[in-house]
Design a protein around this motif. Structure first.
Motif, PDB file in Angstrom:
ATOM      1  N   GLU A 147      40.299  31.151  56.021  1.00 51.70           N
ATOM      2  CA  GLU A 147      40.501  31.478  57.421  1.00 51.70           C
ATOM      3  C   GLU A 147      40.178  30.341  58.372  1.00 51.70           C
ATOM      4  O   GLU A 147      40.443  30.431  59.558  1.00 51.70           O
ATOM      5  CB  GLU A 147      39.666  32.714  57.792  1.00 51.70           C
ATOM      6  CG  GLU A 147      40.337  34.009  57.357  1.00 51.70           C
ATOM      7  CD  GLU A 147      39.318  35.113  57.191  1.00 51.70           C
ATOM      8  OE1 GLU A 147      38.300  35.064  57.913  1.00 51.70           O
ATOM      9  OE2 GLU A 147      39.525  35.996  56.344  1.00 51.70           O
ATOM     10  N   GLU A 148      39.606  29.249  57.843  1.00 56.51           N
ATOM     11  CA  GLU A 148      39.311  28.117  58.729  1.00 56.51           C
ATOM     12  C   GLU A 148      40.585  27.681  59.425  1.00 56.51           C
ATOM     13  O   GLU A 148      41.624  27.560  58.815  1.00 56.51           O
ATOM     14  CB  GLU A 148      38.732  26.957  57.922  1.00 56.51           C
ATOM     15  CG  GLU A 148      37.259  27.165  57.620  1.00 56.51           C
ATOM     16  CD  GLU A 148      36.785  26.332  56.440  1.00 56.51           C
ATOM     17  OE1 GLU A 148      35.683  26.586  55.955  1.00 56.51           O
ATOM     18  OE2 GLU A 148      37.542  25.439  56.006  1.00 56.51           O
ATOM     19  N   ALA A 149      40.482  27.429  60.722  1.00 59.30           N
ATOM     20  CA  ALA A 149      41.696  27.239  61.484  1.00 59.30           C
ATOM     21  C   ALA A 149      42.073  25.782  61.695  1.00 59.30           C
ATOM     22  O   ALA A 149      43.203  25.383  61.463  1.00 59.30           O
ATOM     23  CB  ALA A 149      41.560  27.937  62.827  1.00 59.30           C
ATOM     24  N   GLN A 150      41.099  25.003  62.141  1.00 57.77           N
ATOM     25  CA  GLN A 150      41.479  23.709  62.679  1.00 57.77           C
ATOM     26  C   GLN A 150      41.221  22.574  61.699  1.00 57.77           C
ATOM     27  O   GLN A 150      40.180  22.496  61.070  1.00 57.77           O
ATOM     28  CB  GLN A 150      40.693  23.479  63.990  1.00 57.77           C
ATOM     29  CG  GLN A 150      41.323  22.497  64.950  1.00 57.77           C
ATOM     30  CD  GLN A 150      42.796  22.705  65.125  1.00 57.77           C
ATOM     31  OE1 GLN A 150      43.308  23.828  65.087  1.00 57.77           O
ATOM     32  NE2 GLN A 150      43.535  21.620  65.302  1.00 57.77           N
ATOM     33  N   ARG A 151      42.163  21.685  61.576  1.00 61.91           N
ATOM     34  CA  ARG A 151      41.917  20.505  60.766  1.00 61.91           C
ATOM     35  C   ARG A 151      41.787  19.286  61.655  1.00 61.91           C
ATOM     36  O   ARG A 151      42.172  19.316  62.831  1.00 61.91           O
ATOM     37  CB  ARG A 151      43.082  20.276  59.811  1.00 61.91           C
ATOM     38  CG  ARG A 151      44.338  19.781  60.510  1.00 61.91           C
ATOM     39  CD  ARG A 151      45.428  19.488  59.507  1.00 61.91           C
ATOM     40  NE  ARG A 151      46.667  19.068  60.153  1.00 61.91           N
ATOM     41  CZ  ARG A 151      47.806  18.885  59.492  1.00 61.91           C
ATOM     42  NH1 ARG A 151      47.850  19.081  58.206  1.00 61.91           N
ATOM     43  NH2 ARG A 151      48.890  18.487  60.137  1.00 61.91           N
TER      44      ARG A 151
END
Lengths: 74, 446
Positions: A46-50
């Motif tokens: 679910e981690e969103a941002q790279r």
């Protein structure tokens, strides 16, 4: 532990539980462990941002700079 | 020859005449390099060998022919040409009329040789190749920082899994400096500890354009890299040495992005599937354990009932034990009687007595035979001894006869005339012997 390891462990636990050869105690413990792993793997997904960075070596030192993902950033 | 001073034009004229006049049609072979095809449609290139080179041009009219389409850097070609000195620049060049390929170019040869050598060393071995992680935390991309390649990879990866960090390590991807920069970029990537995959990418190009990826040092650097390396160089049909050494090879940079970045949806579905199975298995476990326990409870009895059961069991067992014992005793008795009966039959004492009497009988028989034998022998013996005795000459002597022998030689004397008067003779009697002297010899008159 990374995602791959987490998934592998979770699969093992689920298989063991489906085989049904555990005592009640073991079974409850395994279920708890399985829930933990499932949460952990879920978080990874679910981690969103790279971050995209440009890496260079200047005078022996590593330097990172954000790398624009859009054409107008170049 | 002439002491006059030339103008440049005049001089060039003379040289042009000399040069072009000396060569009508030239056949020449060499390696093609520095090909350029400007808008004019003419093709300019350099024809070279190990130590020398010469400029060449193919004019548009001829250049459109199919054979000229194949002119690429690195190719060995055979050309038919004429010499031309271009006076405005004072340069001479070849004007190419025909061209044909002359076997593999140097670059091509080098590629084939290097590939074979590295393959034999085992640099391409499948066992050495690493697997790609299912979900990389960080991906390093070695490529040109400008252009479509990095763009494409970033777009595709963002669509598939936007949470993975990316590090772009810029490098030349063409030309003489490229191999060294690529190796440097690889080393840089390995200095970052949480990189999971490295992608080396470059768009399409000619054989010479891609030739930096055939560099041996680069190949070794890829082989020794501690992270898995995905190579995406050129088009689907281009294979460079880097492609063979890499842990995975993608036909295009986009394909590389698909290889490295998983689809988030797919992973989420997998995880959900596992969650459901976990819940279900847990519930099933609980249900079955409960059933088992209930089953046990039903089968467990109250203490009174248990006691009753045991009493009955005890009676039953007692009865059965007694009966067993009785049966056993009867059986044993029968056996005993049976055996006693059979034994008496075979009483050894009786047998001994029987054998004894037989033995005695045999002995008696033996003795009587022996006696009879002995007696008859004895009788024969006695008879023979008697007859022997009778014939014994010494027995005759006992009847009063004597044996007369001469002295000293003991010769028997049977006739009176064998002796002389006064001779001594020996007379052996039945008992003892005499020495006598002859007194008189009497002749018998019959």
């Amino acid at each position: 532990m990374n995602f791959e390891e987490g998934i592998a462990k979770l699969e093992t636990i689920v298989k063991k539980m489906e085989d049904g050869a555990m005592s009640l105690d073991e079974s409850l413990e395994a279920f708890e462990e399985g829930v933990k792993l499932s949460k952990f793997c879920g978080q990874k997904l679910e981690e969103a941002q790279r971050r995209v960075n440009l890496l260079m070596e200047k005078n022996g030192k590593l330097e990172t700079a954000p790398f624009g993902e859009r054409d107008d950033d170049l | 020859m002439m002491n006059s001073i030339f103008t440049v034009s005049k001089f060039n004229d003379i040289i042009k005449g000399l040069m072009e006049g000396s060569f009508e049609q030239i056949w020449i072979e060499g390696e093609v390099s520095n090909v350029s095809r400007p808008a004019s449609g003419h093709i300019y290139f350099t024809l070279k060998d190990e130590s020398s080179q010469i400029r060449a041009v193919v004019f548009r009219r001829i250049g459109q022919m199919r054979s000229f389409l194949a002119i690429t850097n690195g190719e060995m070609v055979l050309c038919r040409a004429r010499l031309n000195l271009y006076k405005p620049r004072g340069e001479y060049h070849l004007v190419i009329e025909t061209v044909e390929p002359r076997g593999l170019g140097v670059l091509q040869k080098l590629f084939t040789e290097t590939k074979a050598r590295l393959a034999q060393e085992g640099l391409f071995d499948a066992e050495h190749k690493k697997n790609l992680p299912l979900l990389p935390r960080k991906v390093a991309i070695i490529t040109s920082p400008t252009g479509a390649v990095i763009r494409d990879i970033l777009t595709i990866s963002a669509n598939r899994f936007p949470a993975t960090d990316i590090v772009v390590i810029p490098s030349k991807v063409q030309g003489a400096d490229a191999p060294q920069e690529l190796v440097g970029a690889l080393h840089l990537a390995q200095k970052i500890t949480d990189v999971d995959v490295i992608i080396i990418a470059r768009g399409g190009g000619s054989f010479e354009d891609l030739s930096c990826f055939n560099d041996e040092k680069l190949a070794r650097a890829i082989y020794e890299c501690r992270f898995p390396v995905v190579s995406a160089i050129g088009h689907e049909t281009d294979f460079t040495i880097a492609d063979f050494v890499a842990d995975r090879r993608a036909g295009t940079p986009s394909a590389a992005a698909e290889m490295v970045f998983p689809e988030r949806k797919a992973l989420t579905n997998s995880l959900q599937g596992l969650k459901v199975r976990l819940q279900q298995a847990h519930i099933n476990q609980l249900i079955s354990k409960k059933k088992y326990w209930e089953n046990l409870t039903v089968r467990t009895k109250t203490p009174e009932r248990l006691l009753e059961d045991y009493r009955i069991m005890l009676d039953d067992y007692s009865y059965r034990v007694n009966r067993s014992v009785n049966n056993l005793m009867v059986l044993q008795r029968e056996k005993h009687t049976n055996i006693t009966f059979r034994i008496s039959d075979k009483n050894p004492l009786a047998r001994i007595a029987l054998l004894s009497s037989r033995l005695q009988g045999a002995r008696d028989s033996l003795f009587s035979h022996w006696r009879l034998l002995g007696e008859s022998r004895w009788m024969s013996y006695a008879a023979l001894t008697g007859r022997l005795e009778g014939a014994n000459p010494l027995a005759i002597l006992r009847r009063g006869y004597g044996i007369i022998t001469k002295i000293p030689n003991e010769k028997l004397i049977c006739k009176a005339e064998e002796v002389a008067v006064g001779e001594k003779v020996k007379i052996k009697l039945g008992e003892g012997a005499l020495v006598a002297r002859v007194e008189e010899i009497m002749k018998e008159k019959q």
